[in-house]
Motif scaffolding. Structure first.
Motif, mmCIF file in Angstrom:
data_model
loop_
_atom_site.group_PDB
_atom_site.id
_atom_site.type_symbol
_atom_site.label_atom_id
_atom_site.label_comp_id
_atom_site.label_asym_id
_atom_site.label_seq_id
_atom_site.Cartn_x
_atom_site.Cartn_y
_atom_site.Cartn_z
ATOM 1 N N SER A 1 -2.909 -3.016 1.232
ATOM 2 C CA SER A 1 -4.162 -4.282 1.449
ATOM 3 C C SER A 1 -4.942 -3.427 0.899
ATOM 4 C CB SER A 1 -3.640 -4.590 2.846
ATOM 5 O OG SER A 1 -4.428 -2.602 3.710
ATOM 6 N N LEU A 2 -4.985 -2.027 1.011
ATOM 7 C CA LEU A 2 -6.118 -1.471 0.750
ATOM 8 C C LEU A 2 -6.423 -1.245 -0.969
ATOM 9 C CD1 LEU A 2 -8.732 -0.131 1.049
ATOM 10 C CD2 LEU A 2 -7.666 2.463 1.210
ATOM 11 N N GLY A 3 -5.160 -0.254 -1.608
ATOM 12 C CA GLY A 3 -5.359 0.132 -2.901
ATOM 13 C C GLY A 3 -5.107 -1.065 -4.500
ATOM 14 N N TYR A 4 -4.299 -2.471 -3.473
ATOM 15 C CA TYR A 4 -3.878 -3.219 -4.757
ATOM 16 C C TYR A 4 -4.980 -4.539 -4.560
ATOM 17 C CZ TYR A 4 -0.526 -0.488 -6.264
ATOM 18 O OH TYR A 4 0.504 0.455 -7.156
ATOM 19 N N ALA A 5 -5.141 -4.772 -2.978
ATOM 20 C CA ALA A 5 -5.983 -6.450 -2.118
ATOM 21 C C ALA A 5 -7.688 -5.730 -2.092
ATOM 22 C CB ALA A 5 -5.661 -6.860 -1.301
ATOM 23 N N HIS B 1 2.975 -10.381 -9.153
ATOM 24 C CA HIS B 1 2.171 -10.918 -7.939
ATOM 25 C C HIS B 1 0.936 -8.994 -8.009
ATOM 26 C CE1 HIS B 1 3.839 -13.678 -6.723
ATOM 27 N NE2 HIS B 1 5.222 -13.813 -6.617
ATOM 28 N N GLY B 2 1.498 -7.732 -8.889
ATOM 29 C CA GLY B 2 0.624 -7.408 -8.371
ATOM 30 C C GLY B 2 -0.430 -7.224 -9.136
ATOM 31 N N THR B 3 -0.348 -8.358 -9.729
ATOM 32 C CA THR B 3 -1.244 -8.329 -11.265
ATOM 33 C C THR B 3 -2.487 -9.029 -10.582
ATOM 34 O OG1 THR B 3 -0.330 -8.053 -13.565
ATOM 35 C CG2 THR B 3 -2.240 -8.771 -13.671
ATOM 36 N N ALA B 4 -2.310 -10.161 -9.821
ATOM 37 C CA ALA B 4 -3.078 -11.204 -9.237
ATOM 38 C C ALA B 4 -3.656 -10.175 -8.105
ATOM 39 C CB ALA B 4 -2.271 -11.854 -8.584
ATOM 40 N N LEU B 5 -3.196 -8.917 -7.434
ATOM 41 C CA LEU B 5 -4.038 -7.799 -6.190
ATOM 42 C C LEU B 5 -4.951 -7.478 -7.195
ATOM 43 C CD1 LEU B 5 -0.741 -6.996 -3.868
ATOM 44 C CD2 LEU B 5 -2.401 -8.224 -3.348
ATOM 45 N N ARG B 6 -4.719 -6.740 -8.533
ATOM 46 C CA ARG B 6 -5.342 -6.359 -9.049
ATOM 47 C C ARG B 6 -7.180 -6.971 -9.374
ATOM 48 N NH1 ARG B 6 -1.416 -3.224 -11.146
ATOM 49 N NH2 ARG B 6 -0.835 -1.146 -10.777
ATOM 50 N N VAL B 7 -6.237 -7.939 -9.931
ATOM 51 C CA VAL B 7 -7.518 -8.766 -10.070
ATOM 52 C C VAL B 7 -8.746 -8.776 -9.478
ATOM 53 C CG1 VAL B 7 -7.726 -11.467 -11.039
ATOM 54 C CG2 VAL B 7 -6.302 -9.826 -12.232
ATOM 55 N N LEU B 8 -7.292 -10.113 -7.561
ATOM 56 C CA LEU B 8 -8.251 -9.590 -6.168
ATOM 57 C C LEU B 8 -9.576 -9.044 -6.373
ATOM 58 C CD1 LEU B 8 -8.939 -11.199 -3.841
ATOM 59 C CD2 LEU B 8 -6.724 -10.851 -2.848
#
Length: 608
Positions: free
Chosen positions: A52-56, A184-191
């Motif tokens: 939640s913190l590092g990726y989103a 999904h991990g890439t999408a979280l980084r974009v977010l």
């Protein structure tokens, strides 16, 4: 690439996991083995926080509450005679997921720092909630009488249970790695980089943040079940605010945007605080010191530092070869749709940004939107994309009414755009950055990503193929393995164009995309835009490079002070006296020879 560079990325974690698994056979020190077990349990909690913190990019410390939920769930199951550890893990993980979802929805709906505050108060309420249900939980005296765990009906010895903790932790980190390295991990980084960017790519900001927070609750629930069966006793003191701050410190120290940083930070905090056990009253001070050390002295945490050193050792720097521009491939056919903006008005307070603006962009054409700074060009693009609501007027794309839709819904309707300032998240390659443009339009579930099911593999394979085709189109294929954020400005702009085109949009909005490009890059960009037009795409180009506009546009709309002052073909606009007045502050004498705006712009540039 050196010898170390050929070692797979997963090999080191697996080797360390095997060593930890064999630790009881090598070292018989019970206290050390217990600290390793507690360190692994803490690592599970921290990994959820990292999601939640590092990726989103959403600060929330509610994992302590999910940890408590998992522990009490396992304890209550045991008291009722259900001692099967697999059952405990399954139900505790599910309960934690429910708690995370239920508590995450209101916090995320309110936005801003609401989730952080919601999770903060949730942790403070744990002792009171336990006390309210003291008949079931034992209240502040704790839950005792928990039976030793079993596996398939067989009682577990201490050594057996150590193996259970190691295996469960290892399996979760394998799951987390699969999520993080997937689309999904890439999408979280974009977010995390920009919710605005994420929404413009069709990613629902609310749902994606809730997904990260809810998934992060699962390992905390697993940790709670493992802890309850380790000590056979659960007390409210184990889930205090001190635990939440310890997990946060471990996340930052180890590296919140890292899968294995959770393990590094957790073991440092576990063994560090254990050494400070004689100074229990100063435990928060010790935690705070670790938190400051990680946040100030180690940007990205220890994992980021280790990753940087590994890259330098494994892949020494080399001088890149000069790559000659090759003929770009043709653009695949696009199903462009007609954009119609009619009577749109928008005011911000007393400032009328747009006043009854109209625009029509046809498929197979480049429609340019030009005007001086502050004329409302980007405001109009933001309204088309759903970031602003119109005070009046309508916006349609084909048969779809875009007005009133959320930005991510507009993007999923076929609208793609670039921004004045290229917005690219750190830590991803050029290829991944382009592939992220397909996330919303070509979906695969998280479960499919975790298990690497055939549908996910098929979508992933198509992602690679289409992204490479777009990189060929903009001339960046040779940089596909480079870190995207490290590219020069001109190449980052071309990268954004590739990311916008990869999903085959019905409407492409280009916002000052040629700004910062050199002559060769501008020529390459013009080639790409022509290919998009010839493939049937609908292009709206906002641009200050008037010569580029004249060479590309089929139709030009001119804005000034929020109103359309002229529109027509490039030849008409080039000689329009009102346009010349807005651009150059002068109106030509009718008796003089005809003046062409493009010539005046060239002369002005030459004099600078």
């Amino acid at each position: 690439m050196g010898l170390l560079g050929r070692i797979p990325g997963w090999a080191v974690p697996v080797a360390i996991g095997v060593l930890v698994l064999l630790l009881p056979q090598v070292i018989g020190d019970f206290s050390l083995i217990r600290q390793v077990q507690l360190g692994l349990i803490l690592a599970l909690i921290v990994s959820g926080l990292n999601l939640s913190l590092g990726y989103a990019g959403e600060l929330a410390i509610g994992q302590a509450a999910m940890y408590a939920a998992g522990a009490y769930t396992a304890g209550l199951l045991s008291l009722r005679g259900h001692t099967e550890i697999l059952l405990h893990l399954l139900i505790a993980g599910a309960v934690a997921l429910v708690v995370g979802t239920v508590t995450g929805i209101p916090g995320l709906r309110l936005g801003s720092w609401s989730l952080a505050m919601t999770s903060f108060f949730l942790v403070l309420l744990i002792p009171d909630v336990i006390a309210v249900f003291r008949e079931q939980t034992g209240g502040r005296n704790g839950l005792s009488g928990i039976l030793p765990p079993t596996l398939f009906g067989r009682p577990l010895t201490p050594d057996d249970y150590y193996l259970v903790i190691v295996v469960v932790t290892g399996l979760w980190f394998a799951v987390m790695r699969n999520i993080v390295v997937s689309r999904h991990g890439t999408a979280l980084r974009v977010l995390k980089q920009s919710p605005v960017l994420a929404a413009s790519m069709g990613i629902s900001v609310f749902r994606m943040k809730l997904l990260a927070y809810a998934l992060g609750a699962i390992p905390a629930g697993l940790a709670g079940a493992l802890f309850a069966n380790l000590d056979l006793y659960v007390s409210p003191e184990a889930f205090s605010f001190s635990l939440a701050t310890t997990a946060l410190a471990a996340s930052i120290l180890g590296g919140s945007a890292s899968v294995y940083g959770a393990l590094v930070g957790a073991f440092i905090m576990q063994f560090g605080l254990n050494q400070a056990g004689g100074f229990e009253r100063y435990s928060l001070l010790v935690t705070g010191a670790f938190l400051i050390l990680g946040g100030v002295a180690l940007t990205g945490g220890l994992s980021s530092l280790a990753h940087t050193l590994w890259r330098r050792i494994a892949a020494p720097a080399t001088v890149p070869e000069r790559v000659e521009r090759v003929q770009a491939p043709d653009m695949p056919d696009l199903r462009g749709e007609k954009l119609k903006v009619a009577g749109v008005a928008k005011a911000f307070g007393g400032n009328q940004a747009l006043d009854t603006v109209g625009l029509i962009a046809e498929p197979g054409q480049v429609t340019a939107l030009i005007g001086p700074n502050g004329s409302g060009k980007t405001t109009l693009l933001n309204m088309i994309c759903g970031f602003y609501r119109a005070d009046a007027g309508t916006i349609t794309l084909g048969a779809k009414n875009l007005e009133g839709r959320a930005p991510h819904a507009v993007a999923r309707s076929g609208v793609a755009r670039t921004f004045q300032t290229p917005n690219i998240p750190p830590g991803i390659t050029v290829l991944d950055a382009v592939m992220s443009g397909r996330f919303a339009t070509h979906s695969a579930s998280v479960l499919e990503a975790v298990l690497r099911l055939p549908r996910y593999r098929r979508v992933r394979r198509d992602d690679f193929a289409e992204a490479r085709r777009m990189l060929d189109l903009v001339g960046l294929r040779h940089l596909e393995a480079s870190e995207a954020v490290a590219l020069p400005l001109g190449q980052r702009r071309l990268l954004e164009v590739a990311r916008s085109l990869v999903a085959g949009p019905g409407l492409l909005l280009l916002d000052e995309v040629a700004s910062g490009l050199d002559e060769d890059e501008a020529a390459g960009l013009a080639d790409v835009i022509r290919k998009v037009r010839d493939a049937g795409g609908t292009v709206v180009l906002v641009e200050h490079n008037f010569q580029l506009v004249l060479s590309l546009a089929d139709h030009i709309v001119v804005l000034a002070q929020g109103r359309v002052i002229a529109e027509g073909t490039p030849d008409m606009i080039e000689r329009d006296p009102r346009v010349m007045s807005e651009y150059l502050g002068t109106v030509p004498d009718d008796s003089a020879s005809p003046i062409v705006l493009g010539d005046l712009v060239d002369d002005a540039v030459g004099e600078e």
